[in-house]
Scaffold this motif. Structure first.
Motif, PDB file in Angstrom:
ATOM      1  N   ALA A   1       1.201 -16.755 -13.134  1.00 53.39           N
ATOM      2  CA  ALA A   1       1.366 -15.304 -13.280  1.00 53.39           C
ATOM      3  C   ALA A   1       0.730 -14.541 -12.117  1.00 53.39           C
ATOM      4  O   ALA A   1       0.548 -13.334 -12.191  1.00 53.39           O
ATOM      5  CB  ALA A   1       0.758 -14.842 -14.604  1.00 53.39           C
ATOM      6  N   VAL A   2       0.441 -15.235 -11.017  1.00 51.82           N
ATOM      7  CA  VAL A   2      -0.262 -14.641  -9.884  1.00 51.82           C
ATOM      8  C   VAL A   2       0.465 -13.420  -9.314  1.00 51.82           C
ATOM      9  O   VAL A   2      -0.174 -12.498  -8.817  1.00 51.82           O
ATOM     10  CB  VAL A   2      -0.529 -15.704  -8.785  1.00 51.82           C
ATOM     11  N   LEU A   3       1.781 -13.362  -9.441  1.00 47.97           N
ATOM     12  CA  LEU A   3       2.553 -12.234  -8.909  1.00 47.97           C
ATOM     13  C   LEU A   3       3.319 -11.483  -9.994  1.00 47.97           C
ATOM     14  O   LEU A   3       4.215 -10.697  -9.694  1.00 47.97           O
ATOM     15  CB  LEU A   3       3.536 -12.725  -7.837  1.00 47.97           C
ATOM     16  N   SER A   4       2.955 -11.699 -11.240  1.00 47.90           N
ATOM     17  CA  SER A   4       3.711 -11.082 -12.341  1.00 47.90           C
ATOM     18  C   SER A   4       3.643  -9.558 -12.318  1.00 47.90           C
ATOM     19  O   SER A   4       4.616  -8.888 -12.653  1.00 47.90           O
ATOM     20  CB  SER A   4       3.257 -11.622 -13.698  1.00 47.90           C
ATOM     21  N   ASP A   5       2.528  -9.003 -11.878  1.00 43.73           N
ATOM     22  CA  ASP A   5       2.421  -7.545 -11.803  1.00 43.73           C
ATOM     23  C   ASP A   5       3.202  -6.960 -10.620  1.00 43.73           C
ATOM     24  O   ASP A   5       3.368  -5.755 -10.511  1.00 43.73           O
ATOM     25  CB  ASP A   5       0.956  -7.107 -11.732  1.00 43.73           C
ATOM     26  N   LEU A   6       3.713  -7.837  -9.763  1.00 43.12           N
ATOM     27  CA  LEU A   6       4.486  -7.404  -8.601  1.00 43.12           C
ATOM     28  C   LEU A   6       5.979  -7.688  -8.758  1.00 43.12           C
ATOM     29  O   LEU A   6       6.737  -7.629  -7.788  1.00 43.12           O
ATOM     30  CB  LEU A   6       3.959  -8.080  -7.331  1.00 43.12           C
ATOM     31  N   GLY A   7       6.386  -8.034  -9.983  1.00 43.40           N
ATOM     32  CA  GLY A   7       7.810  -8.213 -10.250  1.00 43.40           C
ATOM     33  C   GLY A   7       8.294  -9.642 -10.377  1.00 43.40           C
ATOM     34  O   GLY A   7       9.494  -9.874 -10.471  1.00 43.40           O
ATOM     35  N   LEU A   8       7.387 -10.604 -10.366  1.00 39.92           N
ATOM     36  CA  LEU A   8       7.799 -12.004 -10.490  1.00 39.92           C
ATOM     37  C   LEU A   8       7.090 -12.652 -11.674  1.00 39.92           C
ATOM     38  O   LEU A   8       5.977 -13.165 -11.542  1.00 39.92           O
ATOM     39  CB  LEU A   8       7.490 -12.772  -9.205  1.00 39.92           C
ATOM     40  N   PRO A   9       7.742 -12.640 -12.854  1.00 43.54           N
ATOM     41  CA  PRO A   9       7.141 -13.260 -14.037  1.00 43.54           C
ATOM     42  C   PRO A   9       6.931 -14.765 -13.834  1.00 43.54           C
ATOM     43  O   PRO A   9       7.637 -15.405 -13.049  1.00 43.54           O
ATOM     44  CB  PRO A   9       8.168 -13.004 -15.141  1.00 43.54           C
TER      45      PRO A   9
ATOM     46  N   GLU B   1       0.848  -1.181   0.000  1.00 48.88           N
ATOM     47  CA  GLU B   1       0.000   0.000   0.000  1.00 48.88           C
ATOM     48  C   GLU B   1       0.888   1.237   0.000  1.00 48.88           C
ATOM     49  O   GLU B   1       1.860   1.312   0.750  1.00 48.88           O
ATOM     50  CB  GLU B   1      -0.908  -0.019   1.235  1.00 48.88           C
ATOM     51  N   ASP B   2       0.556   2.163  -0.862  1.00 49.03           N
ATOM     52  CA  ASP B   2       1.324   3.404  -0.994  1.00 49.03           C
ATOM     53  C   ASP B   2       2.805   3.122  -1.244  1.00 49.03           C
ATOM     54  O   ASP B   2       3.676   3.786  -0.689  1.00 49.03           O
ATOM     55  CB  ASP B   2       1.160   4.289   0.248  1.00 49.03           C
ATOM     56  N   GLY B   3       3.080   2.103  -2.047  1.00 46.07           N
ATOM     57  CA  GLY B   3       4.459   1.785  -2.416  1.00 46.07           C
ATOM     58  C   GLY B   3       5.264   1.074  -1.350  1.00 46.07           C
ATOM     59  O   GLY B   3       6.459   0.845  -1.527  1.00 46.07           O
ATOM     60  N   ARG B   4       4.649   0.696  -0.237  1.00 39.90           N
ATOM     61  CA  ARG B   4       5.361   0.026   0.855  1.00 39.90           C
ATOM     62  C   ARG B   4       4.766  -1.342   1.102  1.00 39.90           C
ATOM     63  O   ARG B   4       3.552  -1.529   1.052  1.00 39.90           O
ATOM     64  CB  ARG B   4       5.267   0.862   2.125  1.00 39.90           C
ATOM     65  N   TRP B   5       5.648  -2.289   1.396  1.00 40.74           N
ATOM     66  CA  TRP B   5       5.229  -3.650   1.713  1.00 40.74           C
ATOM     67  C   TRP B   5       5.047  -3.811   3.219  1.00 40.74           C
ATOM     68  O   TRP B   5       5.781  -3.221   4.002  1.00 40.74           O
ATOM     69  CB  TRP B   5       6.294  -4.642   1.253  1.00 40.74           C
ATOM     70  N   ARG B   6       4.107  -4.657   3.591  1.00 39.32           N
ATOM     71  CA  ARG B   6       3.884  -5.014   4.986  1.00 39.32           C
ATOM     72  C   ARG B   6       3.556  -6.500   5.059  1.00 39.32           C
ATOM     73  O   ARG B   6       2.662  -6.981   4.363  1.00 39.32           O
ATOM     74  CB  ARG B   6       2.737  -4.176   5.563  1.00 39.32           C
ATOM     75  N   CYS B   7       4.285  -7.223   5.875  1.00 41.57           N
ATOM     76  CA  CYS B   7       4.039  -8.650   6.073  1.00 41.57           C
ATOM     77  C   CYS B   7       3.538  -8.872   7.491  1.00 41.57           C
ATOM     78  O   CYS B   7       4.056  -8.271   8.434  1.00 41.57           O
ATOM     79  CB  CYS B   7       5.332  -9.448   5.897  1.00 41.57           C
TER      80      CYS B   7
ATOM     81  N   ILE C   1      -2.135 -17.290  -2.440  1.00 41.18           N
ATOM     82  CA  ILE C   1      -3.561 -16.975  -2.491  1.00 41.18           C
ATOM     83  C   ILE C   1      -3.703 -15.472  -2.673  1.00 41.18           C
ATOM     84  O   ILE C   1      -3.218 -14.702  -1.847  1.00 41.18           O
ATOM     85  CB  ILE C   1      -4.262 -17.393  -1.188  1.00 41.18           C
ATOM     86  N   ARG C   2      -4.360 -15.075  -3.758  1.00 43.13           N
ATOM     87  CA  ARG C   2      -4.517 -13.643  -4.025  1.00 43.13           C
ATOM     88  C   ARG C   2      -5.966 -13.331  -4.377  1.00 43.13           C
ATOM     89  O   ARG C   2      -6.421 -13.608  -5.491  1.00 43.13           O
ATOM     90  CB  ARG C   2      -3.594 -13.225  -5.157  1.00 43.13           C
ATOM     91  N   PRO C   3      -6.691 -12.743  -3.422  1.00 43.96           N
ATOM     92  CA  PRO C   3      -8.062 -12.346  -3.733  1.00 43.96           C
ATOM     93  C   PRO C   3      -8.071 -11.290  -4.843  1.00 43.96           C
ATOM     94  O   PRO C   3      -7.252 -10.366  -4.839  1.00 43.96           O
ATOM     95  CB  PRO C   3      -8.568 -11.742  -2.428  1.00 43.96           C
ATOM     96  N   VAL C   4      -8.941 -11.481  -5.789  1.00 42.51           N
ATOM     97  CA  VAL C   4      -9.110 -10.539  -6.900  1.00 42.51           C
ATOM     98  C   VAL C   4     -10.604 -10.268  -7.028  1.00 42.51           C
ATOM     99  O   VAL C   4     -11.425 -11.054  -6.546  1.00 42.51           O
ATOM    100  CB  VAL C   4      -8.535 -11.095  -8.223  1.00 42.51           C
ATOM    101  N   PRO C   5     -10.969  -9.153  -7.669  1.00 41.96           N
ATOM    102  CA  PRO C   5     -12.405  -8.896  -7.843  1.00 41.96           C
ATOM    103  C   PRO C   5     -13.097 -10.086  -8.523  1.00 41.96           C
ATOM    104  O   PRO C   5     -12.646 -10.566  -9.552  1.00 41.96           O
ATOM    105  CB  PRO C   5     -12.432  -7.653  -8.732  1.00 41.96           C
TER     106      PRO C   5
ATOM    107  N   ALA D   1      -2.078  -4.260  -3.458  1.00 41.24           N
ATOM    108  CA  ALA D   1      -2.037  -5.718  -3.581  1.00 41.24           C
ATOM    109  C   ALA D   1      -2.133  -6.384  -2.210  1.00 41.24           C
ATOM    110  O   ALA D   1      -1.556  -5.912  -1.234  1.00 41.24           O
ATOM    111  CB  ALA D   1      -0.747  -6.138  -4.262  1.00 41.24           C
ATOM    112  N   VAL D   2      -2.883  -7.477  -2.148  1.00 41.05           N
ATOM    113  CA  VAL D   2      -2.988  -8.310  -0.952  1.00 41.05           C
ATOM    114  C   VAL D   2      -2.887  -9.759  -1.406  1.00 41.05           C
ATOM    115  O   VAL D   2      -3.575 -10.170  -2.338  1.00 41.05           O
ATOM    116  CB  VAL D   2      -4.342  -8.111  -0.228  1.00 41.05           C
ATOM    117  N   PHE D   3      -2.011 -10.509  -0.761  1.00 42.88           N
ATOM    118  CA  PHE D   3      -1.957 -11.945  -1.045  1.00 42.88           C
ATOM    119  C   PHE D   3      -1.397 -12.692   0.149  1.00 42.88           C
ATOM    120  O   PHE D   3      -0.823 -12.098   1.063  1.00 42.88           O
ATOM    121  CB  PHE D   3      -1.162 -12.260  -2.324  1.00 42.88           C
ATOM    122  N   GLY D   4      -1.601 -13.987   0.146  1.00 39.02           N
ATOM    123  CA  GLY D   4      -1.128 -14.835   1.224  1.00 39.02           C
ATOM    124  C   GLY D   4      -0.112 -15.831   0.722  1.00 39.02           C
ATOM    125  O   GLY D   4      -0.173 -16.287  -0.423  1.00 39.02           O
TER     126      GLY D   4
END
Length: 162
Positions: free
Chosen positions: A113-121, A17-23, A64-68, A49-52
């Motif tokens: 491709a679950v995380l491809s938009d987050l930098g992991l092709p 959120e806002d360019g920062r990661w939180r785990c 696990i990545r909830p999407v609309p 982005a939110v995922f588990g």
């Protein structure tokens, strides 16, 4: 009502959120079934982005990545569905049959491709999954490093195992 045995491992919710990661650690009860994991992640309302990331019994992992309108899933080893409810739940939701018991091959099921938009092709994620000499926590750490939250993820794991 049956009581499910606890499953070893860990579950981590990741939020950008806002360019920062939180785990943050999720309750281990989410490792017993997919519905609990999805519900816990949906409760983390965020504009980013939110995922588990779930390491189940040091045998396999689930992303696990909830999407609309649904959820994106990745199971690192489809054969895990023979022994673990959460893996069987993933295959059920993906509408994929579980492998035969005598099948010794390891293969993932779900959206690579679950995380491809987050930098992991997806190709890189597949390479990580195919590193069968690594434990799932090591694979998840590689994923975290590649996406840019490796330091936060490592610190969280250290705190969880103290």
């Amino acid at each position: 009502m049956t009581v499910q045995e606890p499953v070893a491992g860990f579950a981590v919710a990741v939020v950008r959120e806002d360019g920062r990661w939180r785990c943050s650690a999720m309750d281990n009860s989410v490792l017993t079934g997919l519905d609990a994991s999805i519900t816990a992640l949906r409760e983390l309302r965020s504009t980013g982005a939110v995922f588990g990331m779930c390491n189940v019994d040091d045998e396999f992992f689930v992303l696990i990545r909830p999407v609309p309108g649904g959820v994106d899933l990745l199971l690192s080893d489809a054969a895990a569905a023979l022994d673990y409810d959460i893996a069987a739940d993933v295959l059920d939701l993906l509408r994929v049959d579980a492998p035969d018991e005598d099948d010794e091959e390891v293969w993932p099921e779900g959206n690579l491709a679950v995380l491809s938009d987050l930098g992991l092709p997806e190709g890189e994620l597949l390479v990580i999954i195919e590193e069968v000499d690594l434990y799932p926590d090591e694979q998840l750490e590689m994923i975290a490093q590649r996406c840019g939250f490796g330091e936060d993820f490592s610190k969280l794991l250290e705190n969880m195992y103290r």
